[in-house]
Design a protein around this motif. Sequence first.
Motif, PDB file in Angstrom:
ATOM      1  N   CYS A  36       0.839  -1.197   0.000  1.00  8.23           N
ATOM      2  CA  CYS A  36       0.000   0.000   0.000  1.00  8.23           C
ATOM      3  C   CYS A  36       0.877   1.251   0.000  1.00  8.23           C
ATOM      4  O   CYS A  36       1.829   1.340   0.766  1.00  8.23           O
ATOM      5  N   TYR A  37       0.540   2.187  -0.843  1.00 11.87           N
ATOM      6  CA  TYR A  37       1.257   3.461  -0.954  1.00 11.87           C
ATOM      7  C   TYR A  37       2.753   3.293  -1.183  1.00 11.87           C
ATOM      8  O   TYR A  37       3.560   4.086  -0.721  1.00 11.87           O
ATOM      9  N   SER A  38       3.122   2.248  -1.896  1.00 14.29           N
ATOM     10  CA  SER A  38       4.530   2.029  -2.217  1.00 14.29           C
ATOM     11  C   SER A  38       5.005   3.085  -3.212  1.00 14.29           C
ATOM     12  O   SER A  38       4.254   3.498  -4.090  1.00 14.29           O
ATOM     13  N   PRO A  39       6.263   3.493  -3.103  1.00 13.13           N
ATOM     14  CA  PRO A  39       6.813   4.388  -4.130  1.00 13.13           C
ATOM     15  C   PRO A  39       6.965   3.665  -5.474  1.00 13.13           C
ATOM     16  O   PRO A  39       7.086   4.307  -6.507  1.00 13.13           O
ATOM     17  N   LEU A  54     -10.070  -1.481   8.546  1.00 12.43           N
ATOM     18  CA  LEU A  54      -9.841  -0.688   9.758  1.00 12.43           C
ATOM     19  C   LEU A  54      -8.666   0.263   9.594  1.00 12.43           C
ATOM     20  O   LEU A  54      -8.642   1.338  10.201  1.00 12.43           O
ATOM     21  N   THR A  55      -7.676  -0.132   8.781  1.00 13.80           N
ATOM     22  CA  THR A  55      -6.469   0.685   8.630  1.00 13.80           C
ATOM     23  C   THR A  55      -6.095   0.989   7.180  1.00 13.80           C
ATOM     24  O   THR A  55      -5.158   1.739   6.944  1.00 13.80           O
ATOM     25  N   ASP A  56      -6.825   0.429   6.228  1.00 17.24           N
ATOM     26  CA  ASP A  56      -6.445   0.549   4.815  1.00 17.24           C
ATOM     27  C   ASP A  56      -7.602   1.145   4.022  1.00 17.24           C
ATOM     28  O   ASP A  56      -8.646   0.514   3.854  1.00 17.24           O
ATOM     29  N   VAL A  57      -7.408   2.347   3.517  1.00 13.01           N
ATOM     30  CA  VAL A  57      -8.461   3.033   2.771  1.00 13.01           C
ATOM     31  C   VAL A  57      -8.858   2.260   1.515  1.00 13.01           C
ATOM     32  O   VAL A  57     -10.032   2.257   1.128  1.00 13.01           O
ATOM     33  N   HIS A  58      -7.914   1.591   0.884  1.00 10.83           N
ATOM     34  CA  HIS A  58      -8.233   0.836  -0.332  1.00 10.83           C
ATOM     35  C   HIS A  58      -9.118  -0.369  -0.012  1.00 10.83           C
ATOM     36  O   HIS A  58     -10.035  -0.684  -0.768  1.00 10.83           O
ATOM     37  N   ALA A  59      -8.841  -1.015   1.096  1.00  7.07           N
ATOM     38  CA  ALA A  59      -9.691  -2.131   1.526  1.00  7.07           C
ATOM     39  C   ALA A  59     -11.086  -1.617   1.860  1.00  7.07           C
ATOM     40  O   ALA A  59     -12.093  -2.247   1.510  1.00  7.07           O
ATOM     41  N   ARG A  60     -11.151  -0.468   2.514  1.00  6.33           N
ATOM     42  CA  ARG A  60     -12.435   0.122   2.882  1.00  6.33           C
ATOM     43  C   ARG A  60     -13.256   0.429   1.632  1.00  6.33           C
ATOM     44  O   ARG A  60     -14.448   0.095   1.555  1.00  6.33           O
ATOM     45  N   ARG A  61     -12.638   1.028   0.635  1.00  7.60           N
ATOM     46  CA  ARG A  61     -13.352   1.344  -0.610  1.00  7.60           C
ATOM     47  C   ARG A  61     -13.804   0.073  -1.324  1.00  7.60           C
ATOM     48  O   ARG A  61     -14.935  -0.003  -1.819  1.00  7.60           O
ATOM     49  N   SER A  62     -12.935  -0.892  -1.382  1.00  9.61           N
ATOM     50  CA  SER A  62     -13.263  -2.156  -2.042  1.00  9.61           C
ATOM     51  C   SER A  62     -14.403  -2.866  -1.316  1.00  9.61           C
ATOM     52  O   SER A  62     -15.334  -3.390  -1.936  1.00  9.61           O
TER      53      SER A  62
END
Length: 140
Positions: free
Chosen positions: A29-32, A61-69
């Motif tokens: 997540c958010y890797s360069p 709980l901690t990952d916005v991408h998981a939340r959106r998915s």
Amino acid sequence: MEWFEQARAAEQRRDWGTAIALVSAHAECYSPDPDRHDSHLQHMDLLARAERLSELTERALTDVHARRSLNRSLRERGMEAALRNRAKDGDRGALYILVRLLCETSRAQEAHRTVQDLGPDDQYAHRIVGSFRSPPSGAR
């Protein structure tokens, strides 16, 4: 990228466990590194497609991408109660998806009540409801 081709093949076979294992090993997540970030997004998508909602819920709980998915997946499955519960717990994304769903299914009044109950001060939620209201009679 042999692993990527193997993951795609597993995905096409609906072998979710294999596809998820291959992609998650290269996900960050958010890797360069854009490839690692794309793999993270693909990982969240695969979890949703595999209907691993409990795993997505935990990650959300901690990952916005998981939340959106997760929220998109709940909508696609028509799980309004789960979206409502997430919105009650403070997930604004779940609120917005729920309100859109209610409006798109001709339940604008219910959408308005939902906003009043769960986000009375949330201007964006009010705008969503407002965008679905019919124009005044005589307006074109």
